[in-house]
Enzyme design. Structure first.
Site, PDB file in Angstrom:
ATOM      1  N   GLY A   1       0.599  -1.713  -0.622  1.00  0.00           N
ATOM      2  CA  GLY A   1      -0.119   0.343   0.126  1.00  0.00           C
ATOM      3  C   GLY A   1       0.879   1.068   0.092  1.00  0.00           C
ATOM      4  O   GLY A   1       2.152   1.153   0.264  1.00  0.00           O
ATOM      5  N   ASP A   2       0.749   2.601  -0.286  1.00  0.00           N
ATOM      6  CA  ASP A   2       1.100   4.115  -0.195  1.00  0.00           C
ATOM      7  C   ASP A   2       1.954   3.967  -0.772  1.00  0.00           C
ATOM      8  O   ASP A   2       3.366   4.388  -0.876  1.00  0.00           O
ATOM      9  CB  ASP A   2       1.341   4.288   1.202  1.00  0.00           C
ATOM     10  CG  ASP A   2       0.614   3.904   1.928  1.00  0.00           C
ATOM     11  OD1 ASP A   2      -0.515   4.211   2.030  1.00  0.00           O
ATOM     12  OD2 ASP A   2       0.723   3.712   3.475  1.00  0.00           O
ATOM     13  N   GLU A   3       1.771   3.398  -1.825  1.00  0.00           N
ATOM     14  CA  GLU A   3       2.749   3.294  -3.223  1.00  0.00           C
ATOM     15  C   GLU A   3       2.581   4.496  -4.251  1.00  0.00           C
ATOM     16  O   GLU A   3       3.945   4.894  -5.030  1.00  0.00           O
ATOM     17  CB  GLU A   3       2.956   1.962  -4.389  1.00  0.00           C
ATOM     18  CG  GLU A   3       2.817   0.530  -3.818  1.00  0.00           C
ATOM     19  CD  GLU A   3       1.710   0.139  -3.369  1.00  0.00           C
ATOM     20  OE1 GLU A   3       0.851   0.744  -3.286  1.00  0.00           O
ATOM     21  OE2 GLU A   3       1.857  -1.256  -2.888  1.00  0.00           O
TER      22      GLU A   3
ATOM     23  N   LYS B   1      -0.308   5.306  -5.330  1.00  0.00           N
ATOM     24  CA  LYS B   1      -1.618   5.314  -6.629  1.00  0.00           C
ATOM     25  C   LYS B   1      -2.146   5.986  -7.184  1.00  0.00           C
ATOM     26  O   LYS B   1      -2.812   6.190  -8.121  1.00  0.00           O
ATOM     27  CB  LYS B   1      -2.477   3.300  -6.002  1.00  0.00           C
ATOM     28  CG  LYS B   1      -2.020   1.903  -5.700  1.00  0.00           C
ATOM     29  CD  LYS B   1      -2.358   1.399  -5.278  1.00  0.00           C
ATOM     30  CE  LYS B   1      -3.122   1.989  -3.377  1.00  0.00           C
ATOM     31  NZ  LYS B   1      -2.052   2.096  -2.649  1.00  0.00           N
TER      32      LYS B   1
ATOM     33  N   GLY C   1      -5.958   6.369   1.359  1.00  0.00           N
ATOM     34  CA  GLY C   1      -5.268   7.655   1.955  1.00  0.00           C
ATOM     35  C   GLY C   1      -4.681   7.621   0.054  1.00  0.00           C
ATOM     36  O   GLY C   1      -3.598   7.276   0.302  1.00  0.00           O
ATOM     37  N   HIS C   2      -5.437   8.141  -0.611  1.00  0.00           N
ATOM     38  CA  HIS C   2      -4.352   7.941  -1.798  1.00  0.00           C
ATOM     39  C   HIS C   2      -4.492   9.547  -1.903  1.00  0.00           C
ATOM     40  O   HIS C   2      -5.281  10.609  -1.640  1.00  0.00           O
ATOM     41  CB  HIS C   2      -5.516   8.070  -2.864  1.00  0.00           C
ATOM     42  CG  HIS C   2      -5.342   6.154  -2.979  1.00  0.00           C
ATOM     43  ND1 HIS C   2      -5.909   5.649  -3.804  1.00  0.00           N
ATOM     44  CD2 HIS C   2      -4.893   5.077  -1.960  1.00  0.00           C
ATOM     45  CE1 HIS C   2      -6.500   4.772  -3.551  1.00  0.00           C
ATOM     46  NE2 HIS C   2      -5.368   4.539  -2.619  1.00  0.00           N
ATOM     47  N   THR C   3      -3.416  10.275  -2.012  1.00  0.00           N
ATOM     48  CA  THR C   3      -2.493  11.770  -2.387  1.00  0.00           C
ATOM     49  C   THR C   3      -2.192  12.072  -3.966  1.00  0.00           C
ATOM     50  O   THR C   3      -1.743  11.332  -4.815  1.00  0.00           O
ATOM     51  CB  THR C   3      -1.232  11.776  -1.151  1.00  0.00           C
ATOM     52  OG1 THR C   3      -1.248  11.896  -0.646  1.00  0.00           O
ATOM     53  CG2 THR C   3      -1.076  13.441  -1.277  1.00  0.00           C
TER      54      THR C   3
ATOM     55  N   GLN D   1      -4.916  -0.172  -0.970  1.00  0.00           N
ATOM     56  CA  GLN D   1      -3.920  -0.927  -0.889  1.00  0.00           C
ATOM     57  C   GLN D   1      -3.461  -1.297  -1.805  1.00  0.00           C
ATOM     58  O   GLN D   1      -2.700  -1.047  -1.896  1.00  0.00           O
ATOM     59  CB  GLN D   1      -4.802  -2.230   0.530  1.00  0.00           C
ATOM     60  CG  GLN D   1      -5.933  -1.350   1.543  1.00  0.00           C
ATOM     61  CD  GLN D   1      -7.121  -1.183   0.689  1.00  0.00           C
ATOM     62  OE1 GLN D   1      -7.600  -1.748   0.565  1.00  0.00           O
ATOM     63  NE2 GLN D   1      -7.595  -0.159   1.558  1.00  0.00           N
TER      64      GLN D   1
ATOM     65  N   THR E   1      -5.535  -6.779   5.097  1.00  0.00           N
ATOM     66  CA  THR E   1      -7.067  -6.095   4.998  1.00  0.00           C
ATOM     67  C   THR E   1      -7.948  -7.549   4.667  1.00  0.00           C
ATOM     68  O   THR E   1      -7.915  -8.328   4.115  1.00  0.00           O
ATOM     69  CB  THR E   1      -6.576  -4.819   4.353  1.00  0.00           C
ATOM     70  OG1 THR E   1      -7.753  -4.131   4.023  1.00  0.00           O
ATOM     71  CG2 THR E   1      -7.201  -5.493   1.977  1.00  0.00           C
TER      72      THR E   1
ATOM     73  N   GLY F   1      -1.283   8.807  10.022  1.00  0.00           N
ATOM     74  CA  GLY F   1      -0.748   9.501  10.640  1.00  0.00           C
ATOM     75  C   GLY F   1       0.386   8.523  11.131  1.00  0.00           C
ATOM     76  O   GLY F   1       1.186   9.376  11.338  1.00  0.00           O
TER      77      GLY F   1
HETATM   78  P1  GDP Z   1      -1.519   5.611  -2.565  1.00  0.00           P
HETATM   79  O1  GDP Z   1      -2.651   5.093  -0.914  1.00  0.00           O
HETATM   80  O2  GDP Z   1      -1.039   4.124  -3.129  1.00  0.00           O
HETATM   81  O3  GDP Z   1      -2.171   6.504  -2.885  1.00  0.00           O
HETATM   82  O4  GDP Z   1      -0.289   6.865  -1.657  1.00  0.00           O
HETATM   83  P2  GDP Z   1       0.013   7.911  -0.784  1.00  0.00           P
HETATM   84  O5  GDP Z   1      -0.368   8.781  -1.667  1.00  0.00           O
HETATM   85  O6  GDP Z   1      -0.649   7.113   0.285  1.00  0.00           O
HETATM   86  O7  GDP Z   1       1.274   7.814  -0.498  1.00  0.00           O
HETATM   87  C1  GDP Z   1       2.570   8.367  -1.193  1.00  0.00           C
HETATM   88  C2  GDP Z   1       3.162   9.421  -0.783  1.00  0.00           C
HETATM   89  O8  GDP Z   1       4.089   9.768  -1.819  1.00  0.00           O
HETATM   90  C3  GDP Z   1       1.859  10.814  -1.082  1.00  0.00           C
HETATM   91  O9  GDP Z   1       2.331  11.778  -0.315  1.00  0.00           O
HETATM   92  C4  GDP Z   1       2.967  10.819  -2.526  1.00  0.00           C
HETATM   93  O10 GDP Z   1       2.652  12.596  -2.504  1.00  0.00           O
HETATM   94  C5  GDP Z   1       3.645  11.034  -2.266  1.00  0.00           C
HETATM   95  N1  GDP Z   1       4.436  10.321  -3.616  1.00  0.00           N
HETATM   96  C6  GDP Z   1       4.092  10.117  -5.082  1.00  0.00           C
HETATM   97  N2  GDP Z   1       4.421   9.885  -5.308  1.00  0.00           N
HETATM   98  C7  GDP Z   1       5.264  10.325  -5.962  1.00  0.00           C
HETATM   99  C8  GDP Z   1       7.257  10.383  -6.014  1.00  0.00           C
HETATM  100  O11 GDP Z   1       7.483  10.636  -7.215  1.00  0.00           O
HETATM  101  N3  GDP Z   1       7.840  11.743  -5.528  1.00  0.00           N
HETATM  102  C9  GDP Z   1       7.562  12.024  -3.993  1.00  0.00           C
HETATM  103  N4  GDP Z   1       9.045  12.869  -3.577  1.00  0.00           N
HETATM  104  N5  GDP Z   1       6.704  12.040  -3.422  1.00  0.00           N
HETATM  105  C10 GDP Z   1       5.606  10.764  -3.898  1.00  0.00           C
HETATM  106  P1  IMO Z   2      -3.791   2.466   0.207  1.00  0.00           P
HETATM  107  O1  IMO Z   2      -5.164   2.775  -0.916  1.00  0.00           O
HETATM  108  C1  IMO Z   2      -1.185   1.032   3.660  1.00  0.00           C
HETATM  109  C2  IMO Z   2      -3.366  -1.793   6.308  1.00  0.00           C
HETATM  110  C3  IMO Z   2      -2.903  -1.134   7.422  1.00  0.00           C
HETATM  111  C4  IMO Z   2      -3.425  -2.802   8.249  1.00  0.00           C
HETATM  112  C5  IMO Z   2      -3.960  -3.285   7.368  1.00  0.00           C
HETATM  113  C6  IMO Z   2      -5.167  -4.157   7.784  1.00  0.00           C
HETATM  114  O2  IMO Z   2      -3.733   4.410   0.697  1.00  0.00           O
HETATM  115  O3  IMO Z   2      -2.128   2.113  -0.032  1.00  0.00           O
HETATM  116  P2  IMO Z   2      -7.215  -2.372   7.532  1.00  0.00           P
HETATM  117  O4  IMO Z   2      -7.661  -1.059   8.347  1.00  0.00           O
HETATM  118  O5  IMO Z   2      -7.820  -2.833   6.225  1.00  0.00           O
HETATM  119  O6  IMO Z   2      -8.482  -3.298   8.422  1.00  0.00           O
HETATM  120  O7  IMO Z   2      -6.072  -2.480   8.160  1.00  0.00           O
HETATM  121  O8  IMO Z   2      -3.611  -3.107   6.144  1.00  0.00           O
HETATM  122  N1  IMO Z   2      -4.074  -0.772   5.562  1.00  0.00           N
HETATM  123  C7  IMO Z   2      -3.634  -0.337   4.885  1.00  0.00           C
HETATM  124  N2  IMO Z   2      -1.362   0.031   4.344  1.00  0.00           N
HETATM  125  N3  IMO Z   2      -1.665   2.081   2.696  1.00  0.00           N
HETATM  126  C8  IMO Z   2      -3.572   0.941   2.537  1.00  0.00           C
HETATM  127  O9  IMO Z   2      -4.341   1.867   0.969  1.00  0.00           O
HETATM  128  C9  IMO Z   2      -4.016   0.859   3.723  1.00  0.00           C
HETATM  129  N4  IMO Z   2      -5.428   0.125   3.979  1.00  0.00           N
HETATM  130  C10 IMO Z   2      -4.940  -0.710   4.849  1.00  0.00           C
HETATM  131  O10 IMO Z   2      -2.569  -0.262   8.100  1.00  0.00           O
HETATM  132  O11 IMO Z   2      -1.684  -3.036   8.286  1.00  0.00           O
HETATM  133 MG    MG Z   3      -2.185   5.717   0.771  1.00  0.00          MG
END
Ligand code: GDP
Ligand code: IMO
Ligand code: MG
Length: 429
Positions: free
Chosen positions: A12-14, A16, A40-42, A225, A240, A303
């Site tokens: 997750g948090d790659e 996307k 949480g998608h930024t 995720q 999840t 957070g």
């Molecule tokens: P998601 O859940 O896969 O959409 O990813 P998140 O938004 O939770 O986390 C990715 C974080 O990295 C966010 O704060 C984005 O703004 C940031 N981000 C995404 N791509 C890049 C990148 O190539 N460089 C930097 N510095 N930040 C990035």
């Molecule tokens: P995005 O879409 C990162 C993780 C939680 C926990 C596990 C189970 O932003 O990439 P849950 O509340 O789903 O039952 O929690 O999955 N988790 C994530 N980790 N990014 C996410 O979403 C996540 N959604 C759930 O931290 O380990």
């Molecule tokens: Mg995220």
């Protein structure tokens, strides 16, 4: 017709959200298919940061239809807040359609999530405490409340009362506060208000999506995720409760797998994980802290500091397999700009043997020691690069090595959080 699934290739948090927003400019429809407000998608556009939990990141493109599919578990409070915030910012949600078949997250799902985590003690998953697991439990137990129940109202009240009987029995036996008549009335009033506010966005989406496909529209599926958090293919039970792999995108909106053209895996140039569970390449040291600070690795939803580690080749190779991935996008390359050397895990050592496969048990995965290859850093600013050729030579070599290791062509590279900081090597649409 082109349909592309964006899927998280790690935990997750790659990035996307960022990539979905970028590609949404070329799509007619962007769809969320599973998960809920645990996501949480930024997206960063023109210096403004948007953190979206339920609304597809295509919403920042005025012409894009955004669909929240049947596979999503919907927290109405969160989605209504998101709509209000976006509208206040002048971003219209006129083209948002939420499936009437989506299941609702209820207040007792939050309480149940807390309770189950507390009960697990040292083995707790580290959930986002957004009621996700308990909502999917009710869905599979065939007692979930769907958005259409809320719209019809009477089924909502009937199902609410059934669920309260069941949940209250559990809460009472655990010595927790039960949802009494007064608390029930509060829920009823709260959801009656939500019903009126959400009504303009509720609709039938299965035919809508399939007709869009038939009309030759371009569809972009926004995975939530990551593949290693998938209920079947992830590091169970530290996962999840939904199908986060590409197949989940199909069932989450009601289209068949034959309709998918490309599956774009998103992977960070290193690796992170939030919550508990195995993480072979984790850096629980100063090197990890350095990358956490450089990459601002703190969760968008909770957070919490994210755990940080090196790029794990076997993990992304496995992701490629279970997703039928066709392309890879490497994000946050710029975060590694200052490092003199970068490690990548090429395989694991398990019981004295080298393996490039992920074992099925947690114990075995925990016993896997990463085998690292060290690559020279580039120690130059990549944030201004807009083509692969502009990247420093060692950064190019790093990407090419990741291609080799994962067996996936790297179609895109991200070098910054904002929309513009994106390198396209191969068009996705
Ligand atoms: P998601 O859940 O896969 O959409 O990813 P998140 O938004 O939770 O986390 C990715 C974080 O990295 C966010 O704060 C984005 O703004 C940031 N981000 C995404 N791509 C890049 C990148 O190539 N460089 C930097 N510095 N930040 C990035
Ligand atoms: P995005 O879409 C990162 C993780 C939680 C926990 C596990 C189970 O932003 O990439 P849950 O509340 O789903 O039952 O929690 O999955 N988790 C994530 N980790 N990014 C996410 O979403 C996540 N959604 C759930 O931290 O380990
Ligand atoms: Mg995220």
């Amino acid at each position: 017709m082109t349909s592309v699934i964006v899927v998280g290739a790690q935990w997750g948090d790659e990035g996307k959200g960022k990539i979905t927003d970028y590609l949404a400019g070329q799509a007619d429809m962007v769809l969320r298919c599973q998960g809920g407000s645990n996501a949480g998608h930024t997206v960063v556009v023109n210096g403004v940061t948007h953190a979206l939990h339920l609304i597809p990141c295509g919403i920042l493109n005025p012409d894009t239809v955004c669909v929240v599919g049947n596979g999503v578990v919907l927290d109405l409070k969160v989605v209504l807040n998101e709509i209000n915030t976006l509208e206040e910012q002048g971003i219209s949600c006129r083209k948002l359609v939420i499936s009437e078949k989506a299941h609702l997250i209820m207040p007792y799902h939050y309480a149940m999530d807390e309770y189950q985590e507390a009960l697990k003690g040292d083995n707790k998953i580290g959930t986002t405490k957004r009621g996700i697991g308990p909502a999917y439990m009710d869905k599979t137990a065939r007692q979930g409340i769907r958005l259409l129940d809320l719209m019809e109202w009477r089924p909502f009240l009937e199902k609410l009362d059934y669920n309260l009987r069941e949940k209250n029995a559990i809460f009472a036996s655990a010595g927790l506060p039960v949802i009494d008549t007064a608390a029930r009335e509060k829920i009823v009033a709260e959801y009656a208000a939500y019903r009126d506010q959400i009504a303009p966005y509720v609709g039938e989406t299965t035919y809508l999506v399939n007709e869009a496909l038939a009309d030759g529209k371009r569809l972009l599926f926004e995975g939530a995720q990551g593949s290693l958090l998938d209920i079947d293919h992830g590091t169970y039970p530290f996962v999840t409760s939904s199908s986060t792999v590409a197949a989940g995108s199909c069932s989450g909106v009601g289209i068949g797998p034959t309709r998918i053209d490309r599956v774009l895996g998103i992977a960070k140039a290193y690796c992170t994980r939030v919550g508990a569970g195995p993480f072979p390449t984790e850096l629980a040291d100063a090197a990890g802290e350095n990358i956490r600070q450089l990459g601002h690795e703190f969760g968008v939803t909770t957070g919490r500091p994210r755990r940080v580690g090196w790029f794990d080749g076997p993990v992304v190779r496995y992701s490629a397999l279970v997703n039928g991935m066709t392309d890879l996008c490497i994000t946050k390359l710029d975060i590694l700009d200052s490092l003199p050397e970068i490690k990548v895990c090429t395989a694991y050592s398990y019981r004295g043997k080298v393996t490039d496969r992920l074992p099925s048990t947690l114990a075995a995965l925990s016993a896997c020691t990463p085998i690292y290859e060290t690559l020279p850093g580039w120690q130059a600013d990549t944030t201004g690069c807009r083509s692969f050729d502009e990247l420093p030579e060692n950064a190019q070599k790093y990407i090419l090595r990741l291609e080799e290791l994962t067996g996936m062509p790297v179609a895109m590279v991200a070098v910054g959080a904002d929309r513009e900081s994106t390198i396209v090597r191969r068009e996705v649409f």
